[in-house]
Design an enzyme around this catalytic site. Sequence first.
Site, PDB file in Angstrom:
ATOM      1  N   SER A  78      -3.252   2.561   5.023  1.00 41.71           N
ATOM      2  CA  SER A  78      -1.829   2.330   4.809  1.00 41.71           C
ATOM      3  C   SER A  78      -1.029   3.644   4.803  1.00 41.71           C
ATOM      4  CB  SER A  78      -1.638   1.539   3.506  1.00 41.71           C
ATOM      5  OG  SER A  78      -0.328   1.060   3.370  1.00 41.71           O
ATOM      6  N   ASP A 111       0.553  12.641  15.610  1.00 34.63           N
ATOM      7  CA  ASP A 111       1.480  12.338  16.706  1.00 34.63           C
ATOM      8  C   ASP A 111       2.348  13.532  17.073  1.00 34.63           C
ATOM      9  OD1 ASP A 111       0.492   9.812  16.912  1.00 34.63           O
ATOM     10  OD2 ASP A 111       2.295   8.785  16.196  1.00 34.63           O
ATOM     11  N   LYS A 123      -4.998  -0.182   8.403  1.00 35.86           N
ATOM     12  CA  LYS A 123      -4.053  -1.117   7.788  1.00 35.86           C
ATOM     13  C   LYS A 123      -2.637  -0.729   8.232  1.00 35.86           C
ATOM     14  CE  LYS A 123      -2.319  -2.918   3.371  1.00 35.86           C
ATOM     15  NZ  LYS A 123      -0.921  -2.445   3.456  1.00 35.86           N
TER      16      LYS A 123
END
Length: 552
Positions: free
Chosen positions: A294, A305, A319
């Site tokens: 999460s 990223d 998740k």
Amino acid sequence: MTLRNRKIKVWGIGSLIIIIALSFSSPSDRYFEIAKNLDIFATLFKEVNALYVDEINPNKVIKTGIDAMLASLDPYTNYIPEDDIENFRTQSTGQYGGIGAITSRLNGKIKVVMLMEGYSAEKNGLKIGDEVIKINDIDVRELSREETSELMKGQANTPVSLTVLRYGNTTPLTLDFKREKVKISNVPYYGMVSSDIGYVKLTEFTMQAGKEVRNAVSELKDKGAKKIILDVRSNPGGLLMEAVNITNVFLPKGQEVVSTKGKLTENNATYKTLNNPIDEEIPLAVLINSGSASASEIVAGTIQDYDRGVVIGQKSFGKGLVQITRPLSYNSQLKVTTAKYYTPSGRCIQALDYSFRNVDGSVGAVPDSMKMEFKTTNGRAVMDGGGIDPDIEVEKESLSPIVHSLFTKGYIFDYATKYHFEHDAIEDAKNFRLSDEEYQAFTAWLSDKDYSYTTQVEKKLEELTKNAKKEKYYEDIKERLADVKSTLAASKKNDLTDFKHQIVAMLEDEITSRYYLEKGSVESTFDSDQDILKAIEILNNSERYNQILAKK
């Protein structure tokens, strides 16, 4: 339950159905089905309550029905009754009223396994290893760890007494404490792992997590840190906004961190960093494992990223779902999944597809054919649909059966307690090492203990023997099977030697925690934790670090 109460209960449900039916005055078949099924449920409950052979507990039966209904959706959509609200609030805020002691059931006994520094338990004489037998004169030896923990909690400034059995004493000792507001730290440890590398261990995403990480990194830089390791291993996540605040420590203001998309447009949002960073250039390594979920994955995925740091460890949990809470009647709440989240590259890392279940009710992983490739800022390929893949994967050595047995049966824990009471002081946690002579003392202490265990090879051999007998091959191979069994038995006798490195690492962890609490437990692993060692190696090699983040 009295007849009057039953009637009130049924009338209440009936009124609810009428209200819902009226609110669904639209000709929509969907609304009709909702009203119809609520009517069926109320009627069914009325009949069961009236006719079942034994008296039923309506709270328990209804909750079972609610839990089963929500379980058909996903594991994160939950009903929180009034009795559980306090625990839920603790998970969200990291605060509760208590004495700052953590207990666990070890080998059938409730024992203190950690003390939180600076709170009543530590200041008033409780020790790790104490066996709790009474709380306020209530015998807890047959209670669960959760029940014991609840008895210790309460309103701040209220008294509580614990009766404990301490190592070396046969007479129980009663200690008095005053409960206080305990704040579970999101960052239980930060410090220097080398002369220029700072380390931050992040275990929670409750309120103020971003502030705690920000303060930790700032202090580490003041101490000379030129590189940072951020450890989110086994961190199950928490508040989404705190994940944004934590990435903001390393990313500039106004940078997109995560977006959410759901069925309702109000659940669609984009979250960006709001403040100036502490340092957007400092080399960074983020540690993850299969327990990182999460919010932990938002942090690791966003850093990856933007090619802001190197992600090291093992694939994360996967998740990619967002929950909100909604108030219900009678002080209860609903925690419901409302959206999926997406990292800046556009990927959703949700690993299981709860929108489709197999015939047996199980949930399958997102198939490889459905996974998509996305690009980082530098053009590196990253995938969705299965957690965060580390840039550098570190293979974890599996825990040997003997170590698992020694740990679960409490022998490593108990020996650390024994060691503590026989040694007034030890070196600091980073430098403490268990000598060969001390390890031999441990193995001698084990000589009259039952730590029997069955290895996977033994289980396979037993299965092979059963199949051989069933298929009439046993007589032909029984001598060979006996030879293998004898060889395995002889090999197991060497397990205390063959797996000494694993056992010593766990002993050093437990022993240092007795003297230095959680700080000691963390620092004792710096010389043996493969993920940390790999992070140090990468951060100390700037050419390798930049090569990893460059476009492939």
